[in-house]
Scaffold this motif. Structure first.
Motif, PDB file in Angstrom:
ATOM      1  N   ARG B 131       0.300 -16.064  14.204  1.00 45.74           N
ATOM      2  CA  ARG B 131       1.713 -16.398  14.311  1.00 45.74           C
ATOM      3  C   ARG B 131       2.464 -15.302  15.079  1.00 45.74           C
ATOM      4  O   ARG B 131       3.335 -15.577  15.899  1.00 45.74           O
ATOM      5  CB  ARG B 131       2.300 -16.564  12.908  1.00 45.74           C
ATOM      6  CG  ARG B 131       3.397 -17.583  12.785  1.00 45.74           C
ATOM      7  CD  ARG B 131       2.894 -18.994  12.567  1.00 45.74           C
ATOM      8  NE  ARG B 131       2.383 -19.205  11.232  1.00 45.74           N
ATOM      9  CZ  ARG B 131       3.158 -19.461  10.154  1.00 45.74           C
ATOM     10  NH1 ARG B 131       4.459 -19.545  10.276  1.00 45.74           N
ATOM     11  NH2 ARG B 131       2.600 -19.672   8.986  1.00 45.74           N
ATOM     12  N   ASN B 132       2.128 -14.030  14.840  1.00 44.50           N
ATOM     13  CA  ASN B 132       2.814 -12.960  15.546  1.00 44.50           C
ATOM     14  C   ASN B 132       2.449 -12.913  17.020  1.00 44.50           C
ATOM     15  O   ASN B 132       3.304 -12.670  17.863  1.00 44.50           O
ATOM     16  CB  ASN B 132       2.533 -11.611  14.885  1.00 44.50           C
ATOM     17  CG  ASN B 132       3.510 -11.333  13.757  1.00 44.50           C
ATOM     18  OD1 ASN B 132       4.638 -10.957  13.996  1.00 44.50           O
ATOM     19  ND2 ASN B 132       3.094 -11.586  12.541  1.00 44.50           N
ATOM     20  N   GLU B 135       4.256 -15.951  18.599  1.00 44.18           N
ATOM     21  CA  GLU B 135       5.717 -15.996  18.606  1.00 44.18           C
ATOM     22  C   GLU B 135       6.363 -14.719  19.093  1.00 44.18           C
ATOM     23  O   GLU B 135       7.430 -14.747  19.671  1.00 44.18           O
ATOM     24  CB  GLU B 135       6.233 -16.270  17.187  1.00 44.18           C
ATOM     25  CG  GLU B 135       5.815 -17.580  16.616  1.00 44.18           C
ATOM     26  CD  GLU B 135       6.217 -18.732  17.511  1.00 44.18           C
ATOM     27  OE1 GLU B 135       7.379 -18.748  17.940  1.00 44.18           O
ATOM     28  OE2 GLU B 135       5.363 -19.575  17.819  1.00 44.18           O
ATOM     29  N   TYR B 136       5.740 -13.607  18.799  1.00 42.47           N
ATOM     30  CA  TYR B 136       6.458 -12.360  19.037  1.00 42.47           C
ATOM     31  C   TYR B 136       5.882 -11.582  20.211  1.00 42.47           C
ATOM     32  O   TYR B 136       6.615 -11.028  21.002  1.00 42.47           O
ATOM     33  CB  TYR B 136       6.422 -11.505  17.769  1.00 42.47           C
ATOM     34  CG  TYR B 136       7.508 -10.479  17.757  1.00 42.47           C
ATOM     35  CD1 TYR B 136       8.811 -10.838  17.413  1.00 42.47           C
ATOM     36  CD2 TYR B 136       7.255  -9.174  18.126  1.00 42.47           C
ATOM     37  CE1 TYR B 136       9.828  -9.911  17.439  1.00 42.47           C
ATOM     38  CE2 TYR B 136       8.268  -8.228  18.152  1.00 42.47           C
ATOM     39  CZ  TYR B 136       9.553  -8.600  17.803  1.00 42.47           C
ATOM     40  OH  TYR B 136      10.559  -7.675  17.831  1.00 42.47           O
ATOM     41  N   TYR B 137       4.569 -11.576  20.313  1.00 47.26           N
ATOM     42  CA  TYR B 137       3.935 -10.852  21.412  1.00 47.26           C
ATOM     43  C   TYR B 137       3.614 -11.852  22.516  1.00 47.26           C
ATOM     44  O   TYR B 137       2.509 -11.941  23.004  1.00 47.26           O
ATOM     45  CB  TYR B 137       2.692 -10.129  20.922  1.00 47.26           C
ATOM     46  CG  TYR B 137       3.028  -9.144  19.836  1.00 47.26           C
ATOM     47  CD1 TYR B 137       3.627  -7.937  20.152  1.00 47.26           C
ATOM     48  CD2 TYR B 137       2.811  -9.444  18.497  1.00 47.26           C
ATOM     49  CE1 TYR B 137       3.985  -7.038  19.154  1.00 47.26           C
ATOM     50  CE2 TYR B 137       3.165  -8.545  17.498  1.00 47.26           C
ATOM     51  CZ  TYR B 137       3.751  -7.342  17.837  1.00 47.26           C
ATOM     52  OH  TYR B 137       4.103  -6.464  16.859  1.00 47.26           O
ATOM     53  N   ASP B 138       4.639 -12.638  22.848  1.00 46.78           N
ATOM     54  CA  ASP B 138       4.411 -13.760  23.745  1.00 46.78           C
ATOM     55  C   ASP B 138       4.782 -13.429  25.179  1.00 46.78           C
ATOM     56  O   ASP B 138       4.816 -14.294  26.021  1.00 46.78           O
ATOM     57  CB  ASP B 138       5.192 -14.991  23.257  1.00 46.78           C
ATOM     58  CG  ASP B 138       6.688 -14.731  23.219  1.00 46.78           C
ATOM     59  OD1 ASP B 138       7.092 -13.566  23.330  1.00 46.78           O
ATOM     60  OD2 ASP B 138       7.444 -15.696  23.078  1.00 46.78           O
ATOM     61  N   ASN B 139       5.066 -12.193  25.446  1.00 45.90           N
ATOM     62  CA  ASN B 139       5.369 -11.824  26.832  1.00 45.90           C
ATOM     63  C   ASN B 139       4.189 -11.061  27.434  1.00 45.90           C
ATOM     64  O   ASN B 139       3.144 -10.928  26.797  1.00 45.90           O
ATOM     65  CB  ASN B 139       6.663 -11.024  26.875  1.00 45.90           C
ATOM     66  CG  ASN B 139       6.689  -9.966  25.798  1.00 45.90           C
ATOM     67  OD1 ASN B 139       5.757  -9.189  25.688  1.00 45.90           O
ATOM     68  ND2 ASN B 139       7.733  -9.951  24.982  1.00 45.90           N
ATOM     69  N   LEU B 141       3.601  -8.017  27.967  1.00 43.11           N
ATOM     70  CA  LEU B 141       3.452  -6.596  27.673  1.00 43.11           C
ATOM     71  C   LEU B 141       2.146  -6.288  26.944  1.00 43.11           C
ATOM     72  O   LEU B 141       1.691  -5.149  26.926  1.00 43.11           O
ATOM     73  CB  LEU B 141       4.627  -6.106  26.823  1.00 43.11           C
ATOM     74  CG  LEU B 141       6.039  -6.347  27.392  1.00 43.11           C
ATOM     75  CD1 LEU B 141       7.086  -5.814  26.427  1.00 43.11           C
ATOM     76  CD2 LEU B 141       6.194  -5.691  28.745  1.00 43.11           C
ATOM     77  N   TYR B 283       6.149  -0.982  23.635  1.00 40.73           N
ATOM     78  CA  TYR B 283       6.214  -0.765  22.192  1.00 40.73           C
ATOM     79  C   TYR B 283       5.056   0.073  21.695  1.00 40.73           C
ATOM     80  O   TYR B 283       4.953   0.360  20.519  1.00 40.73           O
ATOM     81  CB  TYR B 283       6.326  -2.072  21.405  1.00 40.73           C
ATOM     82  CG  TYR B 283       5.344  -3.144  21.777  1.00 40.73           C
ATOM     83  CD1 TYR B 283       5.734  -4.200  22.590  1.00 40.73           C
ATOM     84  CD2 TYR B 283       4.041  -3.123  21.308  1.00 40.73           C
ATOM     85  CE1 TYR B 283       4.846  -5.193  22.938  1.00 40.73           C
ATOM     86  CE2 TYR B 283       3.142  -4.118  21.649  1.00 40.73           C
ATOM     87  CZ  TYR B 283       3.554  -5.147  22.475  1.00 40.73           C
ATOM     88  OH  TYR B 283       2.663  -6.134  22.815  1.00 40.73           O
ATOM     89  N   GLN B 286       1.464  -1.343  17.333  1.00 38.38           N
ATOM     90  CA  GLN B 286       1.905  -1.906  16.065  1.00 38.38           C
ATOM     91  C   GLN B 286       0.685  -2.026  15.187  1.00 38.38           C
ATOM     92  O   GLN B 286      -0.393  -2.374  15.674  1.00 38.38           O
ATOM     93  CB  GLN B 286       2.413  -3.327  16.262  1.00 38.38           C
ATOM     94  CG  GLN B 286       3.522  -3.436  17.224  1.00 38.38           C
ATOM     95  CD  GLN B 286       4.824  -3.255  16.541  1.00 38.38           C
ATOM     96  OE1 GLN B 286       5.052  -3.814  15.493  1.00 38.38           O
ATOM     97  NE2 GLN B 286       5.664  -2.454  17.117  1.00 38.38           N
ATOM     98  N   LYS B 318       1.402 -20.830  24.316  1.00 37.99           N
ATOM     99  CA  LYS B 318       2.242 -20.512  25.473  1.00 37.99           C
ATOM    100  C   LYS B 318       1.442 -19.909  26.614  1.00 37.99           C
ATOM    101  O   LYS B 318       1.578 -20.301  27.763  1.00 37.99           O
ATOM    102  CB  LYS B 318       3.320 -19.511  25.058  1.00 37.99           C
ATOM    103  CG  LYS B 318       4.265 -20.080  24.034  1.00 37.99           C
ATOM    104  CD  LYS B 318       5.209 -19.003  23.525  1.00 37.99           C
ATOM    105  CE  LYS B 318       6.020 -19.530  22.351  1.00 37.99           C
ATOM    106  NZ  LYS B 318       6.819 -18.465  21.720  1.00 37.99           N
TER     107      LYS B 318
END
Lengths: 396, 396
Positions: B131-132, B135-139, B141, B283, B286, B318
């Motif tokens: 999910r992370n 949704e969150y690390y979807d760019n 980077l 970042y 993590q 994505k």
């Protein structure tokens, strides 16, 4: 991805510039900063961008379809964010102080206008804690969220505990590294942690509690005696924000330095890092850890909020809207604390329910005892003006 | 929440029973297990539930609007999951082996039928890593995802390193605690980690790589000499799964024991816990950490997948769908390894590019050298039949 985002950016401080540089260094074909609103547009910022000092030049530009708000001033931040919501422009903000004070209004505005407001970047820098609480810990198993939410004060505590750096020198180093807010008491007195905690509380338990109701106490008054006390007990002092749902559905929240023992996850969260422990029935504990301060981690969190909007992501505020019995905020609980004091008269402020230990010597006195959060809250301002330092001292 | 979920559950093993007990102990008003399909419905399971041994009694029940598939058999799992997708019933699965082999077909089926398939529970127990990533690390980077993805083998390694427990005894204890798969080689030889890594690769980088292409090597052959070697270097042996995008847009994936130094996050991931380090530009790193094995953490992850469906959440895949230049899988890189051997002839399997150290004594010989992942992969089966143990030996 068919949408193109033309961003109107407010603010070009640490995070605003960080975002600009990020998109310059790792360009995304469909994300573009069209114009940047700053207080003084004549200042040379050494970058090739379209600056304005007029808010309307952002909002009236028909090409701008996305707002990113990264300014310091909470009142101005609210005006920009609410204006974006009412114009149905998706908006990302990093202003936790504004959110902690105005979140209920902003949630209502979003509902009314069907707009999107995201702010994962506001709580915990690069750790996606809001998104995880919203999306993954969205059932009734959640018990508590506890963590080090302020990178700057943790950086200072780390330097003191690990490198034996004097208090003032650690503060100076944090300032040089760019970790401190323009007003350092926001970091050191726990306010920054509090603002993040309030946002977390909304997404974790569906409960908004206003800042004035939550006991908040920082590390400003800590001195060498307290550090020695912690070391003797094989603990470290950490500034901890904590929200917990008790078995009887009451909700406790506070920000307070804690004497943390070695077997705790957050014992090892060092320097400018943040660490969050999410505790629940069945899954026990989860720990998330990452950089909590600095331009680059925070701006990468802003970028994640931006790309989420590309996919029409929005917070559902599930718990706030759908829970049948929301927990009720209380500060009517008591716990063990360590209190270092100079003048015994000051102990009168504390209303100990029980005293477990007391120590006196020339120049250093402390008491370990049990007090209620309610009584601490009532004496907070008085305590801050005395030569007193207190820290929660959990049994484990 | 207006929807009511009437679940048809397949499987009543560790996780299936865990989910049943979770919903019994913490009931959700709109989530209800209506019927459970098991191989032998006559067996007394000591719970009050409607059991069937007929798949059609799940799929033909008009009341059932949700499928949860928690069986061991990958082939049967695929049949159930694909049937659910084609019937447009939202489905949650925990079968990582099946997913690792059939994910491209299932992604295509979802697209075709517009259905929802969720499987966060399949990778990393209670850590919401999929999910992370989604949704969150979807760019763009993201650089790498690296971690301890198998709780059972990590439990065994912890017992050996921390409690000096003999290898066989640690294995026996893991079995007693219920941490081992019914076929323990899945855990110990790295296959379980591999399956999870493949799922992570799809969501992290949009690239599916089939299991046979990825070098996978476990801890079965490890012995006391290897443990002593690790201790002498102040390191621990951990079974690490790793996917990394190199600067030239090539993608490296492998599962291999690694000699991990003390300054690494995963050094401290102990017992049945999983830990994942997500590394990216800006970042930095993590770290997510939580229980990775056991009935309760895994069933709470299944519940999070279920509640996500209540809010129409689905994976967007994505990166797979939208990236303009997906990285290309390669095993054409080399790195430093430690190899313990008995018969020097076996070293011929390894095609060292360079040898840094070699040690021989009666009963213990090792070489530290540089080999390519490609050559290791080519010799994997042969290596597994010899008295050889190898571990990556990073420089840091």
């Amino acid at each position: 991805m068919s949408k193109n985002l033309n961003i109107g950016l407010f603010g070009f401080g640490t995070v605003g510039r960080g975002l600009f540089e990020l998109l310059r260094d790792v360009p995304m074909p469909n994300v573009n900063i069209r114009r940047i609103c700053v207080r003084d547009k004549s200042k040379d910022r050494g970058v090739d961008a379209d600056f304005t000092d007029c808010i309307d030049e952002i909002f009236d530009d028909p090409e701008i379809n996305f707002i990113v708000e990264l300014i310091d001033d909470a009142e101005a931040s609210f005006n920009i964010v609410s204006r974006a919501i009412m114009k149905k422009l998706p908006v990302v903000t990093g202003n936790k102080k504004m959110l902690a004070h105005r979140l209920p209004e902003l949630i209502e505005l979003q509902r009314q206008y069907g707009s999107t407001l995201l702010y994962d970047a506001s709580a915990c820098g690069s750790i996606p804690v809001i998104r995880n609480l919203e999306e993954y810990y969205d059932n009734d198993l959640l018990i508590s969220v506890k963590g080090i939410l302020n990178g700057s004060s943790n950086f200072i505590l780390s330097k003191i505990f690990n490198d034996n750096m004097p208090h003032t020198e650690a503060l100076e180093l944090a300032r040089r590294e760019g970790f401190l807010e323009s007003n350092p008491t926001l970091d050191l007195d726990g306010w920054d942690s509090l603002f993040k905690l309030i946002i977390i509380g909304v997404h974790a338990f569906g409960v908004y509690v206003s800042p004035d109701k939550i006991f908040t106490y920082g590390i400003t008054h800590m001195n060498d005696n307290d550090i020695r006390f912690a070391r003797e007990k094989d603990r470290r002092i950490k500034l901890v924000a904590h929200v917990e749902k008790l078995a009887d559905n009451r909700l406790v929240m506070c920000v307070i330095p804690q004497l943390i023992s070695r077997n705790k996850y957050i014992y090892s969260v060092e320097d400018e890092f943040n660490g969050v422990v999410i505790k629940g029935l069945f899954y026990d504990k989860q720990f998330m850890f990452g950089r909590g301060a600095g331009a680059r981690p925070t701006s990468s969190a802003v970028l994640s909020d931006i790309t989420a909007c590309l996919y029409d992501y929005k917070y559902e505020y599930k718990k706030l809207r759908h829970s049948e019995s929301l927990p009720e905020f209380t500060d009517d609980i008591s716990f063990r604390i360590y209190v270092r004091y100079s003048d015994p008269v000051d102990l009168g402020l504390l209303h100990f329910e029980e005293i477990y230990e007391s120590y006196s010597s020339k120049g250093y006195n402390y008491i370990v005892g049990r007090v209620s959060l309610k009584s601490l809250h009532a004496s907070r301002e008085a305590l801050n003006s005395r030569k007193v330092f207190l820290a929660a001292y959990p049994y484990d």
